[in-house]
Scaffold this active site. Structure first.
Site, PDB file in Angstrom:
ATOM      1  N   ARG A   3     -45.512  -1.897 -74.907  1.00 31.55           N
ATOM      2  CA  ARG A   3     -44.119  -2.292 -74.744  1.00 31.55           C
ATOM      3  C   ARG A   3     -43.229  -1.600 -75.791  1.00 31.55           C
ATOM      4  O   ARG A   3     -42.311  -0.833 -75.462  1.00 31.55           O
ATOM      5  CB  ARG A   3     -44.026  -3.814 -74.920  1.00 31.55           C
ATOM      6  N   GLY A  48     -30.061  -9.519 -76.199  1.00 30.23           N
ATOM      7  CA  GLY A  48     -31.253 -10.261 -76.624  1.00 30.23           C
ATOM      8  C   GLY A  48     -32.013  -9.457 -77.648  1.00 30.23           C
ATOM      9  O   GLY A  48     -33.134  -9.028 -77.404  1.00 30.23           O
ATOM     10  N   ASP A  85     -27.918 -12.175 -79.765  1.00 28.12           N
ATOM     11  CA  ASP A  85     -29.029 -13.069 -79.413  1.00 28.12           C
ATOM     12  C   ASP A  85     -28.593 -14.501 -79.679  1.00 28.12           C
ATOM     13  O   ASP A  85     -27.936 -14.793 -80.658  1.00 28.12           O
ATOM     14  CB  ASP A  85     -30.294 -12.746 -80.227  1.00 28.12           C
ATOM     15  N   GLU A 139     -23.350 -14.253 -72.337  1.00 29.36           N
ATOM     16  CA  GLU A 139     -22.349 -14.731 -71.376  1.00 29.36           C
ATOM     17  C   GLU A 139     -21.185 -15.438 -72.071  1.00 29.36           C
ATOM     18  O   GLU A 139     -20.131 -15.633 -71.466  1.00 29.36           O
ATOM     19  CB  GLU A 139     -22.993 -15.719 -70.376  1.00 29.36           C
ATOM     20  N   GLU A 172     -34.832  -5.792 -73.632  1.00 31.39           N
ATOM     21  CA  GLU A 172     -36.208  -6.053 -73.191  1.00 31.39           C
ATOM     22  C   GLU A 172     -36.166  -7.457 -72.624  1.00 31.39           C
ATOM     23  O   GLU A 172     -36.243  -8.433 -73.350  1.00 31.39           O
ATOM     24  CB  GLU A 172     -37.162  -5.922 -74.371  1.00 31.39           C
ATOM     25  N   HIS A 180     -48.853  -7.940 -73.419  1.00 29.41           N
ATOM     26  CA  HIS A 180     -48.747  -9.402 -73.575  1.00 29.41           C
ATOM     27  C   HIS A 180     -48.293 -10.072 -72.276  1.00 29.41           C
ATOM     28  O   HIS A 180     -48.365 -11.292 -72.151  1.00 29.41           O
ATOM     29  CB  HIS A 180     -47.807  -9.764 -74.729  1.00 29.41           C
TER      30      HIS A 180
END
Ligand code: SAH
Length: 531
Positions: free
Chosen positions: A239, A263, A285, A314, A329, A479
């Site tokens: 990843r 994020g 985040d 948002e 991600e 993962h």
């Protein structure tokens, strides 16, 4: 104090006290008044300095002022009163020596008023006067020249002053530290209350997830507040190295660009972008991990490039109108679990400039047939005989739950089939719920006991060096592992056969971050939940 203050080594100690007194002292040291004349206490003689005057009093009038201070244990006020008394009443030196302790003739507040205007004798530091005398050298501090100490007494005073200054510096430092601490707290509370009024997204533009109330989504974000989940993601090399390689192999994608990291977690993607020369990275985040990201970004000296904002994408107001690149991600189990892509699409529609790109830019969801009778028996047949008891009814509870596990590649019995591709730059939230037919070409005739699902991720838009990774069972495990849909009743399949079916992927209305996946294989339908 005054003109005969010796250099007390103050230059050696940084003066944080910012005291006016000190400035005064310094200027007095630097520019002694050469025209000073001091009137003797007992005759009309004008002498050139305080020290000359006091020496004169001692030699001509037999009055040792320092001796008087000691004899009558006079403090500053006692000394001032003594001088003013002598000048006012013009008494003899002898009478001063005969005064009685307890009823000193000058012990009246009247003698606090100067008898002589600007009397230089009132401007001396009696500590200097006494200290030197007490030092037993018989030499006053006024005998010191060019800042060179002449007696143990003066050395002692210098040490005392140095100590006082050190103490003041220490106090100032403590105050500065306290201010710094308060500033840090203020900054943190400012970040915590990041403007949450600027959003205006809501369900209409961002889908079900954007419409979630803060308290409904609390568990989701608090799970990302713990370090362990970020450790797991960062240690997932497939990843993290894919994101890194994409950035480092395609720096032009980021160079001079304004980037939004949706994020950001620990800030790893933002830092990749910053290292590639992004002019500005805005990292958002909602989880408390962002406080760690603040420290991390600062530790890497990237705080001038990366701006961290705590809040839901948002809800927050970004400090930029538009961005050139969005990185995120967002992928969950079976790609869409967590529904975080909704938030990325919200950010895309709101902030991405014309011609900008979202990365990863595309992804695909695939299925394959699995033949693993041992595993099937362990999960289903197990309930037929549990310590000699029948628990077959439990099978009904097991099958409808999709399980996330690492599949042994040798259990695959078909070629994979892509059931959905997603272009992150054009897809809309409603398309993230879909139905699709699939056809799995069987490679091994056996009993098909399950269907496995996984996804592939692509960074291949507008870049020279394309990067991709797969979470499939034939690739290095990640993962995300794979998602397994167990068939309660296995299906016999022949080599070369096409196993046809249909998949429907929906958000769970009760929990929009969870998924409901229906599989219809050979006319047997089963709905699985992924939560
Ligand atoms: N980018 C990091 C973390 C990825 S995990 C990395 O690659 O390591 C996803 C992160 O997105 C979590 O920290 C989660 O709190 C955050 N997140 C999810 N939805 C969000 C939203 N709507 N607004 C802000 N942050 C969100």
């Amino acid at each position: 104090m005054a003109q005969y203050m010796e250099n007390d080594g103050a230059d050696d100690i940084p003066d944080l006290s910012d005291s006016d007194d000190d400035d005064q002292w310094q200027s007095m040291e630097e520019s002694p008044d050469s025209n000073l004349k001091v009137l003797c206490l007992f005759c009309d003689r004008l002498l050139n300095s305080v020290e000359d005057t006091l020496s004169h009093c001692k030699s001509e009038h037999d009055v040792d002022v320092a001796g008087l201070l000691r004899k009558y244990k006079l403090d500053d006020y006692g000394y001032i009163k003594l001088i003013n008394y002598v000048r006012s009443v013009k008494c003899s030196g002898e009478s001063l020596l005969l005064a009685r302790e307890g009823s000193l003739p000058w012990d009246s507040e009247d003698y606090m008023r100067p008898a002589l205007q600007d009397d230089p004798l009132l401007q001396i530091d009696i500590e200097d006067l006494c200290g030197a005398e007490c030092g037993g050298q018989g030499a006053g501090p006024w005998l010191e020249q060019n800042g060179e100490p002449q007696s143990p007494g003066s050395l002692m005073r210098r040490a005392q002053r140095a100590e006082e200054r050190a103490q003041r510096a220490e106090e100032a430092l403590a105050r500065a530290m306290e201010d710094l601490h308060r500033l840090k707290q203020l900054a943190q509370s400012l970040v915590m209350s990041a403007d949450v009024s600027g959003g205006g997204g809501g369900a209409a533009s961002g889908g079900a997830v954007a419409g979630l109330r803060e308290d409904e989504d609390e568990a989701y974000f608090s799970s990302y507040g713990h370090y362990a989940i970020h450790e797991e993601m960062l240690k997932d090399k497939v990843r993290t190295e894919s994101y890194r390689d994409f950035a480092y192999l395609n720096p032009d994608v980021f160079k001079g660009k304004v980037v939004l990291d949706v994020g950001c977690g620990t800030g790893i993607l933002s830092m990749f972008a910053a290292r590639c020369g992004a002019s500005r990275v805005v990292a958002v985040d909602q989880s408390d991990i962002v406080y760690q990201a603040m420290d991390i970004v600062r530790s890497n000296d990237l705080q001038d490039v990366i701006t961290l904002i705590k809040g839901r994408i948002e809800d927050v107001a970004l400090p930029v109108e538009k961005v050139d690149v969005i990185i995120s991600e967002w992928m969950g189990y079976f790609l869409l679990f967590e529904s975080m892509l909704d938030s990325v699409l919200y950010a895309r529609d709101r902030y991405l400039a014309e011609g900008g790109s979202v990365y990863p830019n595309s992804c695909s969801l695939s299925l394959a047939a699995v033949g693993d009778e041992r595993r099937h028996a362990d999960r289903i047949a197990f309930w037929d005989d549990v310590y000699g008891f029948k628990m077959a009814c439990m099978k009904k509870a097991v099958a409808p739950e999709a399980s996330v596990e690492v599949l042994q590649p040798e259990t695959l019995v078909s070629e994979p089939a892509v059931v959905q591709t997603i272009d992150c730059n054009t897809v809309c939230v409603s398309e993230l719920e879909f139905e699709a037919d699939f056809c799995l070409k069987i490679t091994h005739g056996t009993l098909c006991t399950a269907i496995v699902g996984y996804f592939d991720i692509f960074f291949d838009k507008n870049c020279e060096n394309k990067v991709s990774f797969s979470t499939g069972p034939r690739c290095t495990k990640t993962h995300w592992k794979q998602t397994v849909f167990l068939l309660e009743h296995p299906i016999p399949v022949q080599t070369g056969e096409e196993l046809k079916g249909r998949i429907a992927v929906r958000k769970n209305r009760k929990d929009p971050r969870a998924l409901l996946i229906s599989l219809n294989v050979r006319d047997v339908k089963q709905t699985y939940s992924l939560q």
